[in-house]
Every structure is written in structure tokens, then in C-alpha cells.
Write a protein that holds these residues in place. Sequence first.
Motif, PDB file in Angstrom:
ATOM      1  N   VAL A 243       0.856  -1.189   0.000  1.00 34.62           N
ATOM      2  CA  VAL A 243       0.000   0.000   0.000  1.00 34.62           C
ATOM      3  C   VAL A 243       0.890   1.236   0.000  1.00 34.62           C
ATOM      4  N   ILE A 244       0.418   2.275  -0.695  1.00 32.26           N
ATOM      5  CA  ILE A 244       1.086   3.576  -0.711  1.00 32.26           C
ATOM      6  C   ILE A 244       0.046   4.625  -0.351  1.00 32.26           C
ATOM      7  N   GLY A 245       0.397   5.539   0.544  1.00 36.22           N
ATOM      8  CA  GLY A 245      -0.532   6.607   0.886  1.00 36.22           C
ATOM      9  C   GLY A 245       0.194   7.909   1.128  1.00 36.22           C
ATOM     10  N   THR A 246      -0.318   8.983   0.539  1.00 38.27           N
ATOM     11  CA  THR A 246       0.230  10.320   0.749  1.00 38.27           C
ATOM     12  C   THR A 246      -0.694  11.108   1.669  1.00 38.27           C
ATOM     13  N   SER A 247      -0.123  11.790   2.671  1.00 39.78           N
ATOM     14  CA  SER A 247      -0.869  12.658   3.569  1.00 39.78           C
ATOM     15  C   SER A 247      -1.972  11.863   4.278  1.00 39.78           C
ATOM     16  N   LYS A 248      -3.248  12.214   4.100  1.00 36.12           N
ATOM     17  CA  LYS A 248      -4.330  11.444   4.708  1.00 36.12           C
ATOM     18  C   LYS A 248      -4.284   9.994   4.252  1.00 36.12           C
ATOM     19  N   GLY A 249      -3.918   9.769   2.990  1.00 33.71           N
ATOM     20  CA  GLY A 249      -3.750   8.400   2.507  1.00 33.71           C
ATOM     21  C   GLY A 249      -2.696   7.645   3.282  1.00 33.71           C
ATOM     22  N   GLY A 250      -1.756   8.383   3.919  1.00 33.15           N
ATOM     23  CA  GLY A 250      -0.718   7.740   4.712  1.00 33.15           C
ATOM     24  C   GLY A 250      -1.274   7.051   5.928  1.00 33.15           C
ATOM     25  N   ASP A 251      -2.170   7.717   6.674  1.00 35.57           N
ATOM     26  CA  ASP A 251      -2.700   7.033   7.853  1.00 35.57           C
ATOM     27  C   ASP A 251      -3.690   5.935   7.460  1.00 35.57           C
ATOM     28  N   LEU A 252      -4.337   6.061   6.289  1.00 40.65           N
ATOM     29  CA  LEU A 252      -5.160   4.960   5.789  1.00 40.65           C
ATOM     30  C   LEU A 252      -4.283   3.754   5.442  1.00 40.65           C
ATOM     31  N   ALA A 253      -3.115   4.020   4.854  1.00 38.05           N
ATOM     32  CA  ALA A 253      -2.182   2.933   4.534  1.00 38.05           C
ATOM     33  C   ALA A 253      -1.710   2.237   5.811  1.00 38.05           C
ATOM     34  N   VAL A 254      -1.397   3.021   6.846  1.00 44.40           N
ATOM     35  CA  VAL A 254      -0.970   2.440   8.118  1.00 44.40           C
ATOM     36  C   VAL A 254      -2.096   1.609   8.727  1.00 44.40           C
TER      37      VAL A 254
END
Length: 445
Positions: A243-254
Motif C-alpha cells: 500500500v502507498i498513501g500520501t498525507s491522509k492516505g498515509g494514515d489509511l495505509a498504516v
Amino acid sequence: MCSTSKEGVILSVDPLSCLHDEPVHIKVSGLKPGQDVTLWSSMRDVRNAHFVSYAHYRADGNGEIDVDEMKSLGGQYEGLMPMGLLGTLVPAPNEYKYTRFFKRDVENPNVVTVGVYDGHISIEALCLSEDLKLLSSVIHKRHYMAPGVQRIPVRYGKVRGSLFLPPGDGPFPGIVDMFGTAGGLLEFRSAQLACRGFASLALAFFNYEDLPKVVEEFDIAYFEEAVEYLLKHKKVLGHGVGVIGTSKGGDLAVSMAAFIPSVIACVTINGFFAPANQGMRVKGFLYPPFKWDRNRVVMNDDGVFNAKLSIPPRTDIEKFLLPLEKSRSAFLFLVGSDDQNVNAEFQARWACKYLAQHNYRHDYRVESFPGTGHLIEPPFSPHCYASFQHTFMSAICWGGSAKYHTLGQEKAWKKMQDFLWHHLVEKGRVDNETHLSSVALRSHL
């Protein structure tokens, strides 16, 4: 590769057409020794917003300029910066100053006009004057999709997005790719990852088709369904996904890495290690979010808001921490040291410290890039210092300087691909024949 003017000035861009993450070589010949010129680039995005860059150069004793070897004397950047004319594209003077370049139609290339003008000229004159002496110009195309890459719209259960597949039969390592609070569906990273041998699902999670326009909380079941779709696809390696997530997508990825066992490689780009603003529901239990403190948002000297200090102290965020120590995933935290939206480097290093304290047995690391801001995108995407952001309904500072942000994006792109390839293919639970086939494919690409 080149264009010749009546004056005999030759401007070359090599290659004239390439993938968007590939560099080009810009040269000018046929000038007078010591002649001052302005190199200029121009491009429009999906909204027809006009982006421009310019740099001042002086020809050598042979009447030549080689951008790979010569320093810019001024303009949008100074010093040696071979890809400066692309990495420093900014809104033209007649556009809203804080506009981010958006690419949604990835099946068509970006079309860039590159020109060379006589003399050292200002950006205002370049955009507004019709009396300038254009010595030569060329049209350069930058593609997001290589020949043979497939784009497949996805409507699987509740999942909405687009799957990008490399050419060939596969199977390929699978990735779920997400961005932040811009919403909708952004496909440009997934399209480029498919050119590099990954099956990448650009995943929308709000404000797209029949998805909710606004989200108060997320449910891990939606993201589990996205992983299920990938793992069922015949062209995707079936032992696990990244999974890759930037910004808000980052905590979704985590969150995906914490709660979905099939996620075995997680890349967060200037993200969080706990739910931010919207909570995550997992089998009926809501992991609550921490909230930005809007009273701590400050205005920079240039009139844009800086939200970096609005993130709560670490001791407050700890209350919202996800059970990362239970994950099966490797973690790569990519952070810009000059991120002015999120204190991402501090959070990433604290997350790694937390994992170390729990004797986490999988790989985890932080890669920090000096002078790089919040919006770390694939190489040669125009640097955006600030743009309008819907969470604050105002222009928000993302940070970074154009030169170092451009360099940081190049390095981050390679670090991310190497990390994903290592954990999804080289360490994956696949038989030797499939492994060798995948490695051969990547070498070919």
C-alpha cells in the motif's frame, strides 16, 4: 529531437517523447559566443491552468548551452539543475498564484512547449509580451502510460478506482495507491508504477462516483475489499500486497497494514501513524481520530496558512495510536524535511521508535529528503509550494524549495520502488520460476 530557426539556432530536447519519470537532455547550439538567452517551458493541466518556467543562460565560447552541464544565472531557479525547466513549473502570472498542477487524464501525455528567447527576460514579459525574439522552440511530450499498459475501471462491490497493469501476462506485485484530502480519483502515480512492473490499484475513498462526498469515519472493510480484489486478479501475485498513501492516505495505509494481514509492505508519504480527523472502524470498534487544532494555524509572511503547528503534540497523538506492532507489514516512511503541512519526520521517527520498543520483527525505516516539502510525487512533477486546500478552505503551505524538492522526488521514487519490489517479490512467498520471471520483467522494463 530538435528544432532549427531561420537564424540557425538549434534547440534540442532528447528524447522528444518519454515517460513522465524519465529525464531529458536540453541543448542549444548556433548561438553567438557569450550570447544571453532565456530558456522557457510552458504546459497546461486538465483545467487549462497555464504553468510556466524560465531560466537565464549564457552561451559558451562555441555558442552552445548544455543544461546538464551549465548553471542557470537566474529565473525560476539558479545553478546546475538539469530538469529545472520541468520541476519548477509554476502558475503563469495571470493565473491564481497558489494553484497545484492536476493530472487526471493519464491516457494522454502532458504536452510541454520548450523555447529559447534572445536576452534575459522576465516571466511577466514572457507571458504577456508579443514583441520578443523567439530563436527556436520544440514540443515535448511526457507520457504517464507506456505502450501496453492497461487501465481498467474498477467497480468491485463498494470499491471504486482504476487498476493499471503492466504489459505481459504477469503475475505482477500488487499495490493499493491512495492520496489525501483532495478526494476523487488520482491515477498518475499508479499509471507510472505500472510502467515499472507493478499492478497498481488507484483507490478512491470519497467524493468519487457513488462514494460519499464527505466522510465522518472510515471502515476497514472497504479497504479489505480493495485488497481482496487485487489478490483475486489472475495477473497479481497472490501472497500479499503493498500500500502507498500520501498525507491522509498515509494514515489509511498504516491502518491497512495494522489490520489487514495480506498487506506486507506499507509506504507512507508525509502521513500519520494514527487516524487524523476521521476515525477508522474495525469490526464494530471505532479507533477515534486526533484533530487538528485550528487555533494553532499561522499565516506565513507570503499570506498562506501553515498548518504544521496545528498537529497535536506527540503525547496527545499516542492516545490514538493504532496497534502497529501486530502488523505483518514492512514500513517505509518517506518524509520531506521541509514539510510545512505536517510534522511528518518527527512522527515517522517516533513511529519507528515505537516499533523498536515492541521488538517489531519486520523491516521499518525512515527516508528523509532535505529541502523537500509535503507533496512528494513521482519525478519531475511540478513543485507546488502552496495551494488551495478544502480542509481549511484556504491556501495552505506545503513547503519545500523547487530545486531540492525536485531532487527529493527523484530519490523517493527510487527508494519506494526498491522497497516494494524487495518485499513483494524478492522476499515474497513465490516459487522460484515466478520470481525469476518477475525479475526478468522488471529488467526488461
